[in-house]
Design an enzyme around this catalytic site. Structure first.
Site, PDB file in Angstrom:
ATOM      1  N   THR A 123       0.862  -1.180   0.000  1.00 60.23           N
ATOM      2  CA  THR A 123       0.000   0.000   0.000  1.00 60.23           C
ATOM      3  C   THR A 123       0.897   1.228   0.000  1.00 60.23           C
ATOM      4  O   THR A 123       1.566   1.513   0.996  1.00 60.23           O
ATOM      5  CB  THR A 123      -0.933   0.003   1.221  1.00 60.23           C
ATOM      6  OG1 THR A 123      -1.775  -1.152   1.168  1.00 60.23           O
ATOM      7  CG2 THR A 123      -1.808   1.246   1.235  1.00 60.23           C
TER       8      THR A 123
ATOM      9  N   LYS B  67      -7.811   1.366  -2.699  1.00 56.47           N
ATOM     10  CA  LYS B  67      -7.273   0.931  -1.402  1.00 56.47           C
ATOM     11  C   LYS B  67      -7.248   2.083  -0.397  1.00 56.47           C
ATOM     12  O   LYS B  67      -7.477   1.892   0.802  1.00 56.47           O
ATOM     13  CB  LYS B  67      -5.866   0.361  -1.579  1.00 56.47           C
ATOM     14  CG  LYS B  67      -5.191  -0.115  -0.275  1.00 56.47           C
ATOM     15  CD  LYS B  67      -5.948  -1.246   0.399  1.00 56.47           C
ATOM     16  CE  LYS B  67      -5.348  -1.645   1.745  1.00 56.47           C
ATOM     17  NZ  LYS B  67      -4.037  -2.293   1.662  1.00 56.47           N
TER      18      LYS B  67
ATOM     19  N   LYS C 234       0.596   4.517   8.674  1.00 57.01           N
ATOM     20  CA  LYS C 234       1.274   4.824   7.405  1.00 57.01           C
ATOM     21  C   LYS C 234       0.257   5.043   6.298  1.00 57.01           C
ATOM     22  O   LYS C 234       0.350   5.993   5.512  1.00 57.01           O
ATOM     23  CB  LYS C 234       2.244   3.698   7.051  1.00 57.01           C
ATOM     24  CG  LYS C 234       2.996   3.893   5.734  1.00 57.01           C
ATOM     25  CD  LYS C 234       2.314   3.223   4.548  1.00 57.01           C
ATOM     26  CE  LYS C 234       2.342   1.710   4.702  1.00 57.01           C
ATOM     27  NZ  LYS C 234       1.727   1.043   3.500  1.00 57.01           N
TER      28      LYS C 234
END
Length: 297
Positions: A99, A174, A242
């Protein structure tokens, strides 16, 4: 399928994913930057060949999967002096499961195309449970013909494989997924505290609410972990933080704020700093620790 595969990054997710490819009979070479990780043993036990270097893992591969942490990690394993582009065959397909955000994926795709490589961004959702069971959701951006070529491999690792369009679109979806995950955790924690304050068994609340409009993956899978004080990471707080950093960077470019995401991010940061900073290693369900603090008791 006779293509040779390489899998770079055999961590909590990657180890199970490489194992599932090997279990389907695919020839998989695996490599991990850090030795002696459990994921290495998992992949090897399923039939993957563990290589001593990134060079030996990728030099014969037609398809190369990467599954690491953040943007610098992806750039390291692909582009740096000992990165895979120095050893991989021109024309090979590089598929990144990390990601890393929309723009980073598009930048990587552009760089790889200029060096005669193909690229799919394919971020995943489903946690360690989904990786182990081969039931991940995989969101894919890139050329449709490359997606079609890779579909049998995706199907070995996931149950919901969605072609999202051009390069970067998998990451774009995502990012929305991670915003949902973060805000779902706030709702889950608050529902559990409501049950507690009303002297209701929280497991009863989970059982009943999971069947109705409030049902979610987080409620069904992470709710029981919270009630059992199981804070082991299926997906660690540090990783979700993150991802939320990437979400906030995207929204900053559009000058639009997401107050729910900001709220969840702030709660996660509090928990991450607990235990002298070790809280960040716990699973995202550890957000309940914010609500269990004295000021919220």
């Amino acid at each position: 399928m006779t293509e040779k595969l390489a899998f770079i990054g055999l961590g909590l997710m990657g180890g199970f994913m490489a194992a599932n490819l090997a279990k389907k009979g695919f020839a998989v070479n695996g490599w991990n930057r850090t030795p002696n990780r459990p994921g290495i043993t998992i992949a090897q036990g399923a039939g993957a060949t563990i290589c001593p270097s990134i060079e030996t893992a990728v030099r014969e591969a037609e398809v190369i999967f990467t599954c690491v942490g953040d943007v610098p990690d992806v750039n390291e394993v692909i582009f740096e002096d000992k990165g895979l582009i120095n050893y991989a065959k021109p024309g090979s397909l590089i598929v990144d499961f990390s990601t890393i955000g929309t723009q980073a994926a598009r930048d990587i795709g552009t760089q790889l195309k200029a060096q005669q490589f193909r690229f799919l961004d394919a971020p995943i959702s489903g946690g360690d449970i989904g990786a182990k069971q081969g039931s991940l959701t995989i969101m894919v951006g890139g050329e449709k013909k490359d997606f079609d070529e890779c579909l049998p491999y995706f199907e070995a690792m996931g149950k919901n494989i969605i072609y999202c369009g051009s390069t970067g679109n998998g990451q774009a979806v995502k990012m929305c997924n991670q915003a949902l995950c973060a805000v779902h955790m706030v709702a889950l924690c608050e529902a559990l505290k409501m049950a507690e304050k009303q002297d209701i068994d929280p497991n009863l609340m989970i059982e009943v609410c999971s069947t109705g409009a409030a049902g979610s993956w987080a409620l069904g899978n992470l709710g029981p972990k919270m009630t059992e004080s199981d804070l082991e990471p299926g997906f660690a707080i540090k990783h979700l933080l993150k991802d939320l950093r990437l979400v906030q960077e995207i929204m900053a470019q559009s000058e639009y704020q997401l107050p729910g995401v900001t709220l969840a991010e702030n709660f996660l940061k509090v928990v991450a700093n607990l235990d002298n900073g070790e809280g960040k290693e716990q699973g995202t369900q550890a957000m309940i620790r914010y609500y269990n603090q004295e000021k919220n008791a």
